[in-house]
Structure formats: C-alpha cells, structure tokens
Design a protein around this motif. Sequence first.
Motif, PDB file in Angstrom:
ATOM      1  N   LEU A 159       0.840  -1.184   0.000  1.00 31.71           N
ATOM      2  CA  LEU A 159       0.000   0.000   0.000  1.00 31.71           C
ATOM      3  C   LEU A 159       0.884   1.247   0.000  1.00 31.71           C
ATOM      4  O   LEU A 159       2.068   1.178   0.363  1.00 31.71           O
ATOM      5  N   PRO A 160       0.356   2.398  -0.410  1.00 30.11           N
ATOM      6  CA  PRO A 160       1.164   3.636  -0.389  1.00 30.11           C
ATOM      7  C   PRO A 160       1.776   3.873   0.988  1.00 30.11           C
ATOM      8  O   PRO A 160       1.095   3.777   2.014  1.00 30.11           O
ATOM      9  N   GLY A 161       3.072   4.153   1.006  1.00 31.05           N
ATOM     10  CA  GLY A 161       3.772   4.363   2.271  1.00 31.05           C
ATOM     11  C   GLY A 161       4.142   3.085   2.992  1.00 31.05           C
ATOM     12  O   GLY A 161       4.721   3.128   4.089  1.00 31.05           O
ATOM     13  N   GLY A 162       3.838   1.941   2.376  1.00 25.13           N
ATOM     14  CA  GLY A 162       4.167   0.663   2.995  1.00 25.13           C
ATOM     15  C   GLY A 162       5.665   0.441   3.051  1.00 25.13           C
ATOM     16  O   GLY A 162       6.458   1.104   2.371  1.00 25.13           O
ATOM     17  N   MET A 163       6.072  -0.531   3.861  1.00 29.82           N
ATOM     18  CA  MET A 163       7.488  -0.767   4.089  1.00 29.82           C
ATOM     19  C   MET A 163       7.824  -2.245   3.987  1.00 29.82           C
ATOM     20  O   MET A 163       6.981  -3.107   4.266  1.00 29.82           O
ATOM     21  N   VAL A 164       9.074  -2.510   3.579  1.00 31.92           N
ATOM     22  CA  VAL A 164       9.622  -3.860   3.643  1.00 31.92           C
ATOM     23  C   VAL A 164      10.676  -3.912   4.735  1.00 31.92           C
ATOM     24  O   VAL A 164      11.399  -2.938   4.976  1.00 31.92           O
ATOM     25  N   GLY A 165      10.769  -5.069   5.357  1.00 34.74           N
ATOM     26  CA  GLY A 165      11.831  -5.344   6.314  1.00 34.74           C
ATOM     27  C   GLY A 165      12.453  -6.685   5.962  1.00 34.74           C
ATOM     28  O   GLY A 165      11.791  -7.723   6.098  1.00 34.74           O
ATOM     29  N   LEU A 166      13.680  -6.656   5.469  1.00 32.54           N
ATOM     30  CA  LEU A 166      14.322  -7.853   4.915  1.00 32.54           C
ATOM     31  C   LEU A 166      15.536  -8.222   5.755  1.00 32.54           C
ATOM     32  O   LEU A 166      16.482  -7.436   5.879  1.00 32.54           O
ATOM     33  N   ALA A 167      15.512  -9.413   6.314  1.00 33.18           N
ATOM     34  CA  ALA A 167      16.613  -9.892   7.148  1.00 33.18           C
ATOM     35  C   ALA A 167      17.314 -11.050   6.454  1.00 33.18           C
ATOM     36  O   ALA A 167      16.657 -11.977   5.964  1.00 33.18           O
ATOM     37  N   ASP A 168      18.633 -10.984   6.390  1.00 27.48           N
ATOM     38  CA  ASP A 168      19.397 -12.076   5.792  1.00 27.48           C
ATOM     39  C   ASP A 168      20.848 -11.943   6.230  1.00 27.48           C
ATOM     40  O   ASP A 168      21.209 -11.063   7.018  1.00 27.48           O
ATOM     41  N   LEU A 169      21.685 -12.815   5.706  1.00 29.83           N
ATOM     42  CA  LEU A 169      23.081 -12.880   6.104  1.00 29.83           C
ATOM     43  C   LEU A 169      23.911 -11.793   5.435  1.00 29.83           C
ATOM     44  O   LEU A 169      23.746 -11.522   4.239  1.00 29.83           O
ATOM     45  N   ASP A 170      24.794 -11.193   6.200  1.00 29.11           N
ATOM     46  CA  ASP A 170      25.866 -10.417   5.585  1.00 29.11           C
ATOM     47  C   ASP A 170      26.766 -11.372   4.806  1.00 29.11           C
ATOM     48  O   ASP A 170      26.700 -12.603   4.975  1.00 29.11           O
ATOM     49  N   LEU A 171      27.600 -10.815   3.936  1.00 25.93           N
ATOM     50  CA  LEU A 171      28.493 -11.648   3.138  1.00 25.93           C
ATOM     51  C   LEU A 171      29.219 -12.659   4.025  1.00 25.93           C
ATOM     52  O   LEU A 171      29.809 -12.287   5.054  1.00 25.93           O
ATOM     53  N   GLU A 172      29.164 -13.960   3.626  1.00 24.16           N
ATOM     54  CA  GLU A 172      29.697 -15.005   4.510  1.00 24.16           C
ATOM     55  C   GLU A 172      30.626 -15.979   3.797  1.00 24.16           C
ATOM     56  O   GLU A 172      31.068 -16.967   4.401  1.00 24.16           O
ATOM     57  N   GLY A 173      30.927 -15.717   2.529  1.00 19.42           N
ATOM     58  CA  GLY A 173      31.955 -16.481   1.835  1.00 19.42           C
ATOM     59  C   GLY A 173      31.659 -17.948   1.611  1.00 19.42           C
ATOM     60  O   GLY A 173      32.574 -18.745   1.388  1.00 19.42           O
TER      61      GLY A 173
END
Length: 209
Positions: free
Chosen positions: A134-148
Amino acid sequence: MNTQRRDFNALAAAWDEKPRRALLAQEVAETLVRHLGITNAMNVLDFGCGTGLLTLQLQPLVRTVVGADSSRGMLDVLNAKIAAAGWDNVCSMNLDLEQGDTLKGRYHRIVSSMTLHHVRELEPLFAQFHRALLPGGMVGLADLDLEGGLFHEDDTGVFHFGFDRAALGRLLEATGFTVVRDLTATEIVKQASDGALRRFSVFLIVARK
C-alpha cells in the motif's frame, strides 16, 4: 555455488527441531517490530515463511498476516499450527516465483527472514513487493551479511553467499524503494562448513514505498 533448488518439502517435518531457528525468528521479529512500526491495524506478508516461525511471532501483533512460501511441505506444517490454535487472522499462500506465480493481496508491511539468499533474481521480487505494498508501505528484509560460502553445510539452493548491504539497498532503490536504514538484527553462532565455530551476522534492511 550450487544452481539447483533445494527440496524444502523433504526438510519440512523436522525443520522446527533446531532451537536456533525459533530463536532467530524471535530475535528478527523483535527487531522488525521496533523498526517497522508494526501495529494491530496492519496487514502483513511474510515472504519465505517456511513453517511460520516468524509469521506466528507477528500473528498476535497485527490485523492479518499471510505466510507465503514455494514449499507446500513447509506450508502444510504452518497450516497444521494454524488449525491447532484456531487462529483466524493468519493464513498461508503457496507462491513459487520461478514457476511464474504472482504475489496477491495488498499489504502495509512485507517482511522476510533468511529467504533472499535462496532467490535467484532479486529485482523481479522487489518489483512484486513494491506493487503489493500500500502507499507508504514498508519492507523489512533480514538475511546474512556476506559469509563467503561458510554458512551452509550444503549450498544446494543457495544463490547468494550473503549480501553486501549497500548493493542490496541499490537494488531496492532501482525498484522504487527508499532505503530507511540497515542494521544488525542478530548473530548466529554455528559450526561453519569449514568445521570451525563461527559468528554470522544477520542484517535488517528497511525500505519504504
């Protein structure tokens, strides 16, 4: 890096047996709530929900929450939890983008935890997120930092060995988002694929439509 998809259906029944997965979901959920302004008036989508460990952390806090995943086996486990508890504000969605599925519904927030590294192409996914918000909606994405390539014992279905936060932010911006912040949500301590006990940092990136 393996280019095959992982068979999550085969892993679903035993997925919740590792305590660190539930702990990770709890810690990510707490961070999401603090930084996404989640309220009980919101409709939320959890992309790549698996067995619903994050989905069900959010369930008491929102109006509705949809758990979306490409694995029917994982969703069967989630659906069994929903049925056993009798929740009426949470449901599941089978969504396989590689098979051409399109994200349905409109949401105030879209969240995802430890799923992006299993997605081959992120820009089409982010474009779908943008359309569904929706207008003004947000995403919150969690994942790994670079880990080789050290995090997974088996890298089948792992298309990214973690992410550079700045590069991920640029991808979000290319699909119309404004990045609000990125931060470290938590750390995972586990035996790496090289046999050593290592700490892997998990970021949260927040962006607004």
